[in-house]
Design a protein around this motif. Sequence first.
Motif, PDB file in Angstrom:
ATOM      1  N   LYS A 162      26.057  39.589 -18.813  1.00 57.80           N
ATOM      2  CA  LYS A 162      25.649  40.805 -18.101  1.00 57.80           C
ATOM      3  C   LYS A 162      24.418  41.452 -18.736  1.00 57.80           C
ATOM      4  O   LYS A 162      23.436  41.731 -18.053  1.00 57.80           O
ATOM      5  N   THR A 163      24.469  41.688 -20.025  1.00 53.99           N
ATOM      6  CA  THR A 163      23.332  42.299 -20.731  1.00 53.99           C
ATOM      7  C   THR A 163      22.111  41.402 -20.622  1.00 53.99           C
ATOM      8  O   THR A 163      21.001  41.877 -20.344  1.00 53.99           O
ATOM      9  N   THR A 164      22.306  40.125 -20.822  1.00 49.96           N
ATOM     10  CA  THR A 164      21.203  39.169 -20.759  1.00 49.96           C
ATOM     11  C   THR A 164      20.588  39.131 -19.362  1.00 49.96           C
ATOM     12  O   THR A 164      19.362  39.109 -19.217  1.00 49.96           O
ATOM     13  N   ILE A 220      18.056  49.687 -21.127  1.00 49.07           N
ATOM     14  CA  ILE A 220      18.862  50.488 -22.040  1.00 49.07           C
ATOM     15  C   ILE A 220      20.139  49.701 -22.289  1.00 49.07           C
ATOM     16  O   ILE A 220      20.797  49.257 -21.348  1.00 49.07           O
ATOM     17  N   LYS A 221      20.487  49.543 -23.552  1.00 45.67           N
ATOM     18  CA  LYS A 221      21.681  48.781 -23.922  1.00 45.67           C
ATOM     19  C   LYS A 221      22.527  49.642 -24.859  1.00 45.67           C
ATOM     20  O   LYS A 221      21.988  50.371 -25.685  1.00 45.67           O
ATOM     21  N   THR A 222      23.826  49.539 -24.720  1.00 47.07           N
ATOM     22  CA  THR A 222      24.734  50.268 -25.616  1.00 47.07           C
ATOM     23  C   THR A 222      25.604  49.275 -26.371  1.00 47.07           C
ATOM     24  O   THR A 222      26.818  49.430 -26.439  1.00 47.07           O
ATOM     25  N   ASP A 223      24.992  48.276 -26.954  1.00 46.70           N
ATOM     26  CA  ASP A 223      25.734  47.281 -27.723  1.00 46.70           C
ATOM     27  C   ASP A 223      26.080  47.823 -29.110  1.00 46.70           C
ATOM     28  O   ASP A 223      25.276  48.498 -29.745  1.00 46.70           O
ATOM     29  N   GLU A 224      27.272  47.501 -29.528  1.00 51.40           N
ATOM     30  CA  GLU A 224      27.747  47.850 -30.868  1.00 51.40           C
ATOM     31  C   GLU A 224      28.347  46.607 -31.507  1.00 51.40           C
ATOM     32  O   GLU A 224      28.716  45.660 -30.813  1.00 51.40           O
ATOM     33  N   ASP A 263      24.819  48.873 -19.591  1.00 51.87           N
ATOM     34  CA  ASP A 263      23.451  48.387 -19.688  1.00 51.87           C
ATOM     35  C   ASP A 263      22.747  48.946 -18.465  1.00 51.87           C
ATOM     36  O   ASP A 263      23.370  49.142 -17.416  1.00 51.87           O
ATOM     37  N   TYR A 264      21.449  49.209 -18.575  1.00 53.27           N
ATOM     38  CA  TYR A 264      20.716  49.771 -17.447  1.00 53.27           C
ATOM     39  C   TYR A 264      19.313  49.186 -17.411  1.00 53.27           C
ATOM     40  O   TYR A 264      18.628  49.104 -18.432  1.00 53.27           O
TER      41      TYR A 264
END
Length: 180
Positions: free
Chosen positions: A17-19, A30-34, A52-53
Amino acid sequence: MIQYNKIIFTGPVGAGKTTAITSISDVPPIKTDELATDMTKNRKGSTTVALDYGVMILPGGEKIHLYGTPGQERFDFMWDILTTGGIGLVLLLDNTRADPFQDLRFFLNKFSGFIKDTSLVVGVTQMDIRATPVLSDYHKQFVGTGLNPPIFEVDARRKKDVSLLVQALLYSIDPGLEDQ
């Protein structure tokens, strides 16, 4: 007139999804990965915890807003927030997971109300690593469901593959788009 549309990307952890959003966004995403601290760390080092946006800008200036959900069920409160106002769902499935059909059923169930009111397209990732199940096996999973979404093999890193998913979703929403 410029329109603003919202497409949701969902699926299990590690499905891409993020990729996918990163590969297709015309603005820095914009990513909110932790750092992953649970069993997720066995699949990847970080995980999306909120969203993710990204934004696709179509010819003529129309914008498609792209929102990626967290893949872990413990963050499912974000799923309802993110789908509000959405026009369609891109479901990404990782073909290397132990039971990708279980993942398919899980996400179809969790997003059933949203899918009923919008449209769905399915992208299967990692088929270059594990060739089975094949796409026809995924199609069989929809027999008797009343759904017949487009299903594609995709590499989430390739803008062309992700663009195809978004185009298929948009065409399923408005088949007249291809005539414009």
